[in-house]
Motif scaffolding. Structure first.
Motif, PDB file in Angstrom:
ATOM      1  N   LEU A  90       0.822  -1.205   0.000  1.00 24.42           N
ATOM      2  CA  LEU A  90       0.000   0.000   0.000  1.00 24.42           C
ATOM      3  C   LEU A  90       0.862   1.263   0.000  1.00 24.42           C
ATOM      4  CD1 LEU A  90      -2.876  -0.973   2.471  1.00 24.42           C
ATOM      5  CD2 LEU A  90      -3.124  -0.377   0.055  1.00 24.42           C
ATOM      6  N   GLU A  91       1.975   1.225   0.721  1.00 19.10           N
ATOM      7  CA  GLU A  91       2.864   2.381   0.819  1.00 19.10           C
ATOM      8  C   GLU A  91       3.600   2.657  -0.489  1.00 19.10           C
ATOM      9  OE1 GLU A  91       5.490   1.602   4.062  1.00 19.10           O
ATOM     10  OE2 GLU A  91       4.016   2.151   5.608  1.00 19.10           O
ATOM     11  N   ILE A  92       3.926   1.587  -1.228  1.00 22.03           N
ATOM     12  CA  ILE A  92       4.793   1.768  -2.392  1.00 22.03           C
ATOM     13  C   ILE A  92       4.036   1.984  -3.703  1.00 22.03           C
ATOM     14  CG2 ILE A  92       5.080  -0.636  -3.178  1.00 22.03           C
ATOM     15  CD1 ILE A  92       8.121  -0.048  -3.286  1.00 22.03           C
ATOM     16  N   PHE A  93       2.775   1.564  -3.763  1.00 19.40           N
ATOM     17  CA  PHE A  93       2.026   1.692  -5.026  1.00 19.40           C
ATOM     18  C   PHE A  93       2.002   3.128  -5.548  1.00 19.40           C
ATOM     19  CE2 PHE A  93      -0.521  -2.387  -4.248  1.00 19.40           C
ATOM     20  CZ  PHE A  93       0.123  -3.062  -5.280  1.00 19.40           C
ATOM     21  N   ASP A  94       1.672   4.073  -4.681  1.00 15.14           N
ATOM     22  CA  ASP A  94       1.559   5.473  -5.125  1.00 15.14           C
ATOM     23  C   ASP A  94       2.926   6.047  -5.511  1.00 15.14           C
ATOM     24  OD1 ASP A  94      -1.155   5.525  -4.841  1.00 15.14           O
ATOM     25  OD2 ASP A  94      -1.146   6.426  -2.842  1.00 15.14           O
ATOM     26  N   ILE A  95       3.974   5.622  -4.813  1.00 19.56           N
ATOM     27  CA  ILE A  95       5.325   6.109  -5.124  1.00 19.56           C
ATOM     28  C   ILE A  95       5.727   5.652  -6.523  1.00 19.56           C
ATOM     29  CG2 ILE A  95       7.768   6.009  -4.475  1.00 19.56           C
ATOM     30  CD1 ILE A  95       6.838   5.562  -1.576  1.00 19.56           C
ATOM     31  N   ILE A  96       5.492   4.371  -6.807  1.00 20.75           N
ATOM     32  CA  ILE A  96       5.840   3.835  -8.128  1.00 20.75           C
ATOM     33  C   ILE A  96       4.998   4.487  -9.216  1.00 20.75           C
ATOM     34  CG2 ILE A  96       5.902   1.767  -9.583  1.00 20.75           C
ATOM     35  CD1 ILE A  96       8.086   1.829  -7.471  1.00 20.75           C
ATOM     36  N   LYS A  97       3.720   4.696  -8.924  1.00 18.01           N
ATOM     37  CA  LYS A  97       2.847   5.350  -9.895  1.00 18.01           C
ATOM     38  C   LYS A  97       3.378   6.736 -10.263  1.00 18.01           C
ATOM     39  CE  LYS A  97      -1.930   6.819 -10.693  1.00 18.01           C
ATOM     40  NZ  LYS A  97      -3.299   6.928 -10.115  1.00 18.01           N
ATOM     41  N   MET A  98       3.838   7.477  -9.261  1.00 15.59           N
ATOM     42  CA  MET A  98       4.385   8.812  -9.499  1.00 15.59           C
ATOM     43  C   MET A  98       5.655   8.740 -10.347  1.00 15.59           C
ATOM     44  SD  MET A  98       5.855  11.541  -6.714  1.00 15.59           S
ATOM     45  CE  MET A  98       7.271  10.461  -6.387  1.00 15.59           C
ATOM     46  N   LEU A  99       6.527   7.781 -10.046  1.00 14.68           N
ATOM     47  CA  LEU A  99       7.771   7.627 -10.804  1.00 14.68           C
ATOM     48  C   LEU A  99       7.487   7.229 -12.251  1.00 14.68           C
ATOM     49  CD1 LEU A  99       9.960   5.819  -8.109  1.00 14.68           C
ATOM     50  CD2 LEU A  99      10.186   8.174  -8.899  1.00 14.68           C
ATOM     51  N   ILE A 100       6.464   6.409 -12.452  1.00 17.70           N
ATOM     52  CA  ILE A 100       6.059   6.023 -13.807  1.00 17.70           C
ATOM     53  C   ILE A 100       5.575   7.250 -14.571  1.00 17.70           C
ATOM     54  CG2 ILE A 100       4.274   4.795 -15.122  1.00 17.70           C
ATOM     55  CD1 ILE A 100       4.543   2.505 -13.086  1.00 17.70           C
ATOM     56  N   GLU A 101       4.710   8.033 -13.939  1.00 19.00           N
ATOM     57  CA  GLU A 101       4.162   9.223 -14.586  1.00 19.00           C
ATOM     58  C   GLU A 101       5.274  10.192 -14.987  1.00 19.00           C
ATOM     59  OE1 GLU A 101       1.129   9.796 -15.503  1.00 19.00           O
ATOM     60  OE2 GLU A 101       0.127   8.100 -14.518  1.00 19.00           O
ATOM     61  N   GLU A 102       6.294  10.312 -14.145  1.00 14.12           N
ATOM     62  CA  GLU A 102       7.390  11.247 -14.406  1.00 14.12           C
ATOM     63  C   GLU A 102       8.248  10.826 -15.598  1.00 14.12           C
ATOM     64  OE1 GLU A 102       9.543  11.459 -10.765  1.00 14.12           O
ATOM     65  OE2 GLU A 102       8.125  12.854  -9.807  1.00 14.12           O
ATOM     66  N   SER A 103       8.265   9.530 -15.905  1.00 13.87           N
ATOM     67  CA  SER A 103       9.187   9.053 -16.941  1.00 13.87           C
ATOM     68  C   SER A 103       8.508   8.563 -18.219  1.00 13.87           C
ATOM     69  CB  SER A 103      10.065   7.927 -16.368  1.00 13.87           C
ATOM     70  OG  SER A 103       9.280   6.834 -15.941  1.00 13.87           O
ATOM     71  N   VAL A 104       7.179   8.749 -18.328  1.00 11.87           N
ATOM     72  CA  VAL A 104       6.448   8.250 -19.502  1.00 11.87           C
ATOM     73  C   VAL A 104       7.013   8.836 -20.789  1.00 11.87           C
ATOM     74  CG1 VAL A 104       4.247   8.179 -20.715  1.00 11.87           C
ATOM     75  CG2 VAL A 104       4.295   7.844 -18.256  1.00 11.87           C
ATOM     76  N   GLU A 105       7.105  10.162 -20.863  1.00 13.38           N
ATOM     77  CA  GLU A 105       7.480  10.810 -22.120  1.00 13.38           C
ATOM     78  C   GLU A 105       8.865  10.388 -22.591  1.00 13.38           C
ATOM     79  OE1 GLU A 105       7.368  15.274 -24.091  1.00 13.38           O
ATOM     80  OE2 GLU A 105       6.264  14.828 -22.245  1.00 13.38           O
ATOM     81  N   GLU A 106       9.824  10.359 -21.663  1.00 15.01           N
ATOM     82  CA  GLU A 106      11.193   9.967 -22.031  1.00 15.01           C
ATOM     83  C   GLU A 106      11.244   8.503 -22.436  1.00 15.01           C
ATOM     84  OE1 GLU A 106      15.748  10.054 -20.227  1.00 15.01           O
ATOM     85  OE2 GLU A 106      14.025  10.191 -18.866  1.00 15.01           O
ATOM     86  N   SER A 107      10.557   7.658 -21.685  1.00 17.52           N
ATOM     87  CA  SER A 107      10.617   6.216 -21.931  1.00 17.52           C
ATOM     88  C   SER A 107       9.878   5.804 -23.200  1.00 17.52           C
ATOM     89  CB  SER A 107      10.042   5.458 -20.729  1.00 17.52           C
ATOM     90  OG  SER A 107      10.768   5.750 -19.557  1.00 17.52           O
ATOM     91  N   ALA A 108       8.876   6.584 -23.605  1.00 18.52           N
ATOM     92  CA  ALA A 108       8.093   6.245 -24.802  1.00 18.52           C
ATOM     93  C   ALA A 108       8.671   6.859 -26.067  1.00 18.52           C
ATOM     94  CB  ALA A 108       6.651   6.718 -24.619  1.00 18.52           C
ATOM     95  N   GLN A 109       9.752   7.600 -25.946  1.00 19.82           N
ATOM     96  CA  GLN A 109      10.266   8.355 -27.091  1.00 19.82           C
ATOM     97  C   GLN A 109      10.606   7.469 -28.283  1.00 19.82           C
ATOM     98  OE1 GLN A 109      13.276  11.257 -26.162  1.00 19.82           O
ATOM     99  NE2 GLN A 109      14.061  11.286 -28.246  1.00 19.82           N
TER     100      GLN A 109
END
Length: 290
Positions: free
Chosen positions: A206-225
């Motif tokens: 429960l503690e880590i789900f939101d943290i990972i979600k935020m990190l995913i959101e931050e790196s979408v554009e770079e990772s999908a390039q």
């Protein structure tokens, strides 16, 4: 190198198809890097009838050796998709016995420098794996299969670590967490806290789900390039065309999942084309114009 193996190495080195020969020797009593063989002979070739060819040898009564003959095309594929992480350790820590026209030396330098194009491909591949594992963890959690959710989250964190190292312009090694210490303490501490916490597994998740979600959101554009740049080459794509594209097949089983994820995030749009059946449409994909 043991004298028993020298003729085998010399025969391969004399072949004009051979680009390099690397020797990896077992140091510890248990050696995952060598698959517990005493010696690994890693042969890189320009081409071969089989992209991967392996032979096992016994010598000095109780010693064993393995020879892997692998084409450069296969090695490049592994380096991008990360299916055989031992290759990196063999290249960096093995002893180069033969190097035609400095092929091995150049390959090692390229891995250290990690050209921009290669980095973007690798980022996309790791990101696609990470988001799939993240969703699998959430599904298992909702089904109250907490141990499965935990195992998926460990994989998420491993992909996150590898992605973080790639973003630093480095190539992920087998000992990725030890390598990460020098680049990103925040991600390292996130992993350490998750696996060493005394809290119940459910609470840790429960503690880590939101943290990972935020990190995913931050790196979408770079990772999908990489994926998006390839897709911009055509007006629209069918799913079959995506799978058949040589540059996109590195995403393998995660390709469709990644594309649908980018549809949800608004990076890719859907073109609907009528079929012969009323109310049924072909689904084509196009990169959304900014």
């Amino acid at each position: 190198m043991d004298l028993h193996l020298r003729p085998i190495y010399q025969e391969r080195a004399s072949d004009s198809n051979t680009l390099g020969v690397i020797l990896v020797e077992k140091i510890d009593s248990v050696s995952p890097i060598t698959d517990n063989f005493d010696t690994v002979l890693f042969i890189i070739t320009k081409d071969n009838e089989k992209p991967i060819f392996t032979k096992h040898y016994s010598f000095d009564n109780n010693k064993k050796a393995v020879m892997h003959t692998i084409t450069e095309k296969q090695i490049q594929k592994w380096l991008i998709v990360g299916y055989n992480k031992k290759i990196v350790d063999w290249l960096f820590y093995g002893k180069v016995l033969f190097d035609r026209n400095e092929y091995v030396d150049t390959l090692k330098k390229n891995l250290k420098n990690y050209p921009f194009e290669g980095r973007q491909v690798k980022l996309g591949v790791e990101f696609a794996k990470m988001i799939r594992r993240y969703e699998e963890s959430k599904v298992s959690f909702d089904a109250r299969d907490y141990f499965d959710a935990y195992n998926h989250m460990i994989e998420v964190l491993h992909h996150l670590a590898r992605q973080t190292i790639i973003q630093q312009g480095r190539y992920p090694e087998v000992t990725v967490w030890n390598q990460l210490k020098g680049y990103n303490v925040e991600v390292y501490n996130l992993y350490e806290k998750f696996i060493t916490s005394h809290k119940e597994i459910k609470e840790r998740l429960l503690e880590i789900f939101d943290i990972i979600k935020m990190l995913i959101e931050e790196s979408v554009e770079e990772s999908a390039q990489h994926l998006l740049e390839v897709m911009k080459q055509k007006a629209h794509w069918s799913v079959q065309q995506l799978h058949e594209d040589e540059e996109l097949n590195v995403y393998s089983v995660n390709l469709e999942f990644f594309v649908e994820f980018l549809v949800e995030k608004g990076y890719i749009e859907i073109d609907r084309i009528e079929t012969k059946s009323p109310g049924v449409f072909h689904r084509y994909y196009t990169v959304k114009k900014k």
